[in-house]
Design an enzyme around this catalytic site. Structure first.
Site, mmCIF file in Angstrom:
data_model
loop_
_atom_site.group_PDB
_atom_site.id
_atom_site.type_symbol
_atom_site.label_atom_id
_atom_site.label_comp_id
_atom_site.label_asym_id
_atom_site.label_seq_id
_atom_site.Cartn_x
_atom_site.Cartn_y
_atom_site.Cartn_z
ATOM 1 N N ASP A 156 0.907 -1.542 -0.006
ATOM 2 C CA ASP A 156 0.049 0.098 -0.016
ATOM 3 C C ASP A 156 0.771 1.315 -0.172
ATOM 4 O OD1 ASP A 156 -2.202 -1.564 0.057
ATOM 5 O OD2 ASP A 156 -2.923 -1.194 2.207
ATOM 6 N N ASP A 166 -13.905 -5.721 -4.554
ATOM 7 C CA ASP A 166 -13.828 -5.892 -3.245
ATOM 8 C C ASP A 166 -15.452 -6.375 -2.979
ATOM 9 O OD1 ASP A 166 -11.545 -4.952 -2.729
ATOM 10 O OD2 ASP A 166 -12.228 -2.866 -2.465
#
Lengths: 255, 188
Positions: free
Chosen positions: A11, A130
């Site tokens: 990330d 997601d």
């Protein structure tokens, strides 16, 4: 046959790695280039960089980062996070990214998938989804899971494939962060349904979880972050374990 | 040593150039005919759609030029496929350097994405892992120097005279890929 892949995910915010890492031998754990090199040299099959910077200025930082990462690693890498137009994709590929992952922007504008796939080839367009299990339905969520939709994971994945996606990256929001294993039932269904590769994401905690997602979930690749960043699972050890369980995997030589 | 990576708008030229830099070589990225002809080594990359790529080659007047090169030439991925007789992708006629045809994988997940193991009678290639990302493959032929299996056996390395071609991406195939690129550069 093609090997199952192990993919560490980094990330990135403003050009730096967020979520701490505790590699003993890295002086600066927040440096994504050092981390990328470390993984590339230690048996990772691919890398994913997820940019969580929202600003335009951050985008320029991301371009620089992609260029610097491509300089030092010799395995493929995917870049994702807030990408919504072909110009950005072109800039990222030009700097050495191999694949681009799109999520919310593709859901809101499905034509984007066809456009990107047509311009750059299906092989570099990854659709990230997601989803969360709500009342026995896997519901697609957007904006990092903050926004719910009415759409079912399987319907959207199939639609994305038919629009030209080359790969699907499915993150189970129920499993993410739990370290209780991947969502193998959903993955199995997804893999039976699709004719493009599927990357499993969310829930990795032990080496057995990786084995299960390849055998029970039929995943083509498995992605994880913290278990690798915190050195809880060493990739070379994981790969030896998977090989011992007859999973077709690229061995790590410099172990 | 002058190395030219052909830039015709359909190649992953940056990654190829970086891999050369890691080995200590400087490469020129160019679509200029004189630059390509005067190079000691020519690398012909390619990603995307065969139809777009062949049109880009034609636009740059590179089809005949590449066929007539005498120095070592390395085709990569779509570059290799375009060096064959014909590809099913967009029904494109290739350069015809390799005497084989390119077909689409049937009844398998496409693209094939990931690492696969080479089979070859040559120890240089045999049992090494390389990174593949493609939906079309070149059929096995006399010029096949190494093969891979994805449902069927297909050509992973083709070689004829001064022309070598890899279906995989050596620039993304870790240390083994770097070794192959280096061997291509230092060959006599």
């Amino acid at each position: 046959m093609v090997c199952k892949r192990i993919i560490p995910c980094l990330d990135i915010k403003d050009g730096r790695c967020v979520k701490g890492t505790n590699f003993i031998d890295l002086k600066d754990a927040g440096d994504p280039i050092a981390l990328a090199k470390f993984y590339s040299d230690n048996g990772a099959d691919e890398l994913v960089f997820l940019d969580i910077t929202a600003t335009e200025q951050g985008r320029d930082t991301l371009y620089d980062l992609v260029f610097e990462v491509a300089k030092v690693i010799d395995i493929p890498f995917t870049v994702g996070g807030g990408i919504s137009n072909p110009r950005v994709v072109e800039e990222l590929l030009k700097r050495g990214a191999d694949k681009i992952s799109v999520n919310s922007s593709a859901f809101k504008n499905p034509k984007l998938i066809t456009e990107l796939s047509g311009n750059f080839g299906a092989q570099c367009i990854v659709i990230a989804i997601d989803a969360k299990l709500i009342n026995k339905q896997w519901i697609v969520h957007l904006v990092g899971g903050k926004q719910t939709t009415e759409k079912n994971l399987f319907d959207w994945a199939l639609e994305a494939q038919n629009l030209g996606a080359g790969e699907v990256l499915f993150t189970s929001m129920n499993n993410d962060g739990t370290k209780n294993g991947f969502a193998n039932d959903a993955l199995h269904e997804l893999n039976s349904l699709l004719q493009i590769p599927v990357i499993a994401s969310g829930g990795a905690g032990t080496m057995t979880h990786f084995l299960d997602t390849f055998t029970k979930g039929k995943a083509d690749a498995a992605l994880a972050a913290s278990v690798f960043h915190f050195n809880e699972i060493k990739i070379s050890k994981l790969k030896r374990f998977l090989q011992e369980h007859n999973i077709n995997i690229r061995p790590v030589y410099n172990d | 040593m002058k190395i030219v990576v052909i830039d015709y708008g359909s190649g992953n030229v940056q990654s190829v150039q970086f891999s050369l830099q890691r080995l200590g070589y400087n490469a020129l990225i160019s679509s200029d005919q004189n630059e390509i002809q005067s190079a000691d080594r020519v690398i012909f990359p390619g990603v995307g759609h065969a139809h777009t790529a062949i049109n880009n080659l034609k636009k740059n007047n590179l089809v005949e030029l590449i066929k007539q090169l005498n120095q070592p030439v390395l085709g990569i991925c779509l570059g290799m496929q375009l060096m064959c007789n014909q590809t099913e992708e967009g029904n494109v006629k290739g350069l015809g350097i390799f005497d084989t045809c390119v077909k689409k994988f049937q009844d398998l997940k496409v693209p094939q994405i990931g690492w696969n193991r080479l089979s070859s009678s040559s120890a240089k290639y045999h049992n090494n892992y390389v990174y593949m990302i493609h939906s079309y493959y070149a059929e096995i032929c006399e010029q096949t120097k190494a093969s891979c299996t994805y449902g069927i056996n297909y050509s992973a390395v083709l070689q004829k005279n001064n022309f070598t071609a890899f279906q995989f991406h050596p620039e993304k195939s870790s240390q083994f890929g770097a070794k192959l690129i280096n061997e291509f550069i230092i060959q006599k």
